[in-house]
Write an enzyme that holds these catalytic residues in place. Structure first.
Site, PDB file in Angstrom:
ATOM      1  N   GLU A  75       0.941  -1.155   0.061  1.00 44.27           N
ATOM      2  CA  GLU A  75       0.121  -0.033   0.023  1.00 44.27           C
ATOM      3  C   GLU A  75       0.864   1.249  -0.065  1.00 44.27           C
ATOM      4  O   GLU A  75       0.470   2.156  -0.283  1.00 44.27           O
ATOM      5  CB  GLU A  75      -0.980   0.068   1.312  1.00 44.27           C
ATOM      6  CG  GLU A  75      -1.599   1.196   1.139  1.00 44.27           C
ATOM      7  CD  GLU A  75      -2.815   1.181   2.115  1.00 44.27           C
ATOM      8  OE1 GLU A  75      -3.184   0.394   2.848  1.00 44.27           O
ATOM      9  OE2 GLU A  75      -3.866   2.414   2.050  1.00 44.27           O
ATOM     10  N   ASP A  91      -0.562  -5.225   2.788  1.00 42.94           N
ATOM     11  CA  ASP A  91      -1.084  -3.905   3.506  1.00 42.94           C
ATOM     12  C   ASP A  91      -0.226  -4.143   4.758  1.00 42.94           C
ATOM     13  O   ASP A  91      -0.938  -4.788   5.684  1.00 42.94           O
ATOM     14  CB  ASP A  91      -2.732  -4.252   3.665  1.00 42.94           C
ATOM     15  CG  ASP A  91      -3.139  -2.734   3.952  1.00 42.94           C
ATOM     16  OD1 ASP A  91      -2.385  -1.709   4.371  1.00 42.94           O
ATOM     17  OD2 ASP A  91      -4.428  -2.532   3.900  1.00 42.94           O
ATOM     18  N   ASP A  94      -3.734  -2.898   7.974  1.00 43.99           N
ATOM     19  CA  ASP A  94      -5.179  -2.518   7.196  1.00 43.99           C
ATOM     20  C   ASP A  94      -6.036  -2.008   8.447  1.00 43.99           C
ATOM     21  O   ASP A  94      -6.168  -2.895   9.357  1.00 43.99           O
ATOM     22  CB  ASP A  94      -5.665  -3.821   6.807  1.00 43.99           C
ATOM     23  CG  ASP A  94      -7.221  -3.430   6.170  1.00 43.99           C
ATOM     24  OD1 ASP A  94      -7.042  -2.326   5.439  1.00 43.99           O
ATOM     25  OD2 ASP A  94      -7.980  -4.324   6.460  1.00 43.99           O
ATOM     26  N   THR A  96      -5.562   1.689   9.547  1.00 45.75           N
ATOM     27  CA  THR A  96      -4.884   2.621  10.063  1.00 45.75           C
ATOM     28  C   THR A  96      -5.478   3.571  10.790  1.00 45.75           C
ATOM     29  O   THR A  96      -5.000   4.226  11.581  1.00 45.75           O
ATOM     30  CB  THR A  96      -4.004   3.125   8.514  1.00 45.75           C
ATOM     31  OG1 THR A  96      -3.408   2.284   8.063  1.00 45.75           O
ATOM     32  CG2 THR A  96      -3.247   4.584   8.930  1.00 45.75           C
TER      33      THR A  96
END
Ligand code: IPD
Ligand code: CA
Length: 272
Positions: A75, A91, A94, A96
């Site tokens: 990401e 990621d 995931d 955040t």
């Protein structure tokens, strides 16, 4: 479930589990520190922290040290093209927004795709110490024990359904309107704030179904394989591949038809 894992995938899965656990340690330690510098990405509500970047660097470093010819898509960083046919899709955090607030629903998601086909997925929740894992044809596990979706039977009206929202205000407005139609038709709705965990939550039977429009590749790559291997139906409302222009749906197979009908009636396939 109950299938025999492909022996070639076993060492890759072990590598991914070890790296996800190491990254999870870094993330959890950071979550206990003072609030760190938080900046925004695609919109004023789309956050990124120094820990997202540090965790992604660590994951890329570990995976590519072990397998230097593999590709890498994360990401937060620039993609690395694969020379081996295998590409890691990551990621680092995931959820955040949850992480930045200390709200305990975030994870590290690591998937591997062989020539574009998902072959393994690991989602590690460092707060609860839960690691969801699957390899193609090998079934799905939670902390190494086989897991599966909820048993068939209860109707959609008795289903606990997860969803999520994008970062663009106009998409959120449309998602809110769809939610207004879904809510009275199901038992209740959850919005955990991590798509990867949502997919694993369906996989282990803590939700009956989940839908969300606009997921990125790294949001769903691991969780979708884990949910599939756990016995869920995973696809899109519109048909076709899981991509950011469609609505990803994961559900107990017997709920798919009524859920897709409900989402279509609510206009979920017409959202921006
Ligand atoms: C987000 C989370 C959230 C979902 C968003 C995602 P991020 O990922 O998965 O639950 O609703 O669509 O973008 O930004 O926390 O990595
Ligand atoms: Ca994400």
């Amino acid at each position: 479930m109950g299938a025999v894992p492909d022996p070639d995938l076993a060492p890759l899965l072990e590598l991914a589990v070890a790296v996800a656990n190491e990254a999870g340690g870094l993330i959890e330690a950071a979550a206990r520190l003072d609030p760190e510098e938080v900046t925004t990405k695609t919109s004023a509500t789309d956050l990124v922290t120094a820990t997202d970047r540090a965790a992604e660097s660590l994951i890329a470093e570990r995976l590519l040290a072990a397998r230097p010819d593999d590709g890498f898509v994360g990401e937060e960083g620039s993609p690395v093209t694969s020379g081996s046919g295998l590409t890691w899709v990551v990621d680092p955090i995931d959820g955040t927004t949850n992480f930045a607030y200390g709200y305990p629903a975030f994870c590290t998601s690591i998937a591997a795709e062989l020539d574009g086909v998902p072959v393994l997925g690991v989602v590690h929740d460092p707060v609860r110490g839960q690691t969801f894992a699957a390899s193609k044809g090998g079934g799905a596990t939670l902390n190494r024990r086989p897991m599966g979706v909820r048993p068939a039977g209860p109707p959609l009206a008795h289903a606990l359904v997860g969803t999520g929202f994008g970062y663009a205000p106009e998409r959120r407005a449309a998602q809110g309107a769809v939610l207004a139609a879904v809510l009275p038709a199901v038992r209740d709705v959850r919005r955990a704030g991590s798509a990867a965990l949502d997919l694993c939550t369906v996989a282990c039977g803590r939700l009956d179904a989940y839908y969300e429009r606009g997921l990125q590749h790294w949001d769903h790559a691991a969780g979708a394989l884990i949910a599939t291997e756990a016995g869920a139906w995973v696809g899109t409302l519109e048909g076709g591949p899981l991509d950011a222009e469609r609505t990803v749906v994961a559900a107990r197979p017997d709920l798919v038809e009524p859920l897709l009908d409900l989402l279509r009636a609510a206009g979920a396939d017409q959202m921006p």
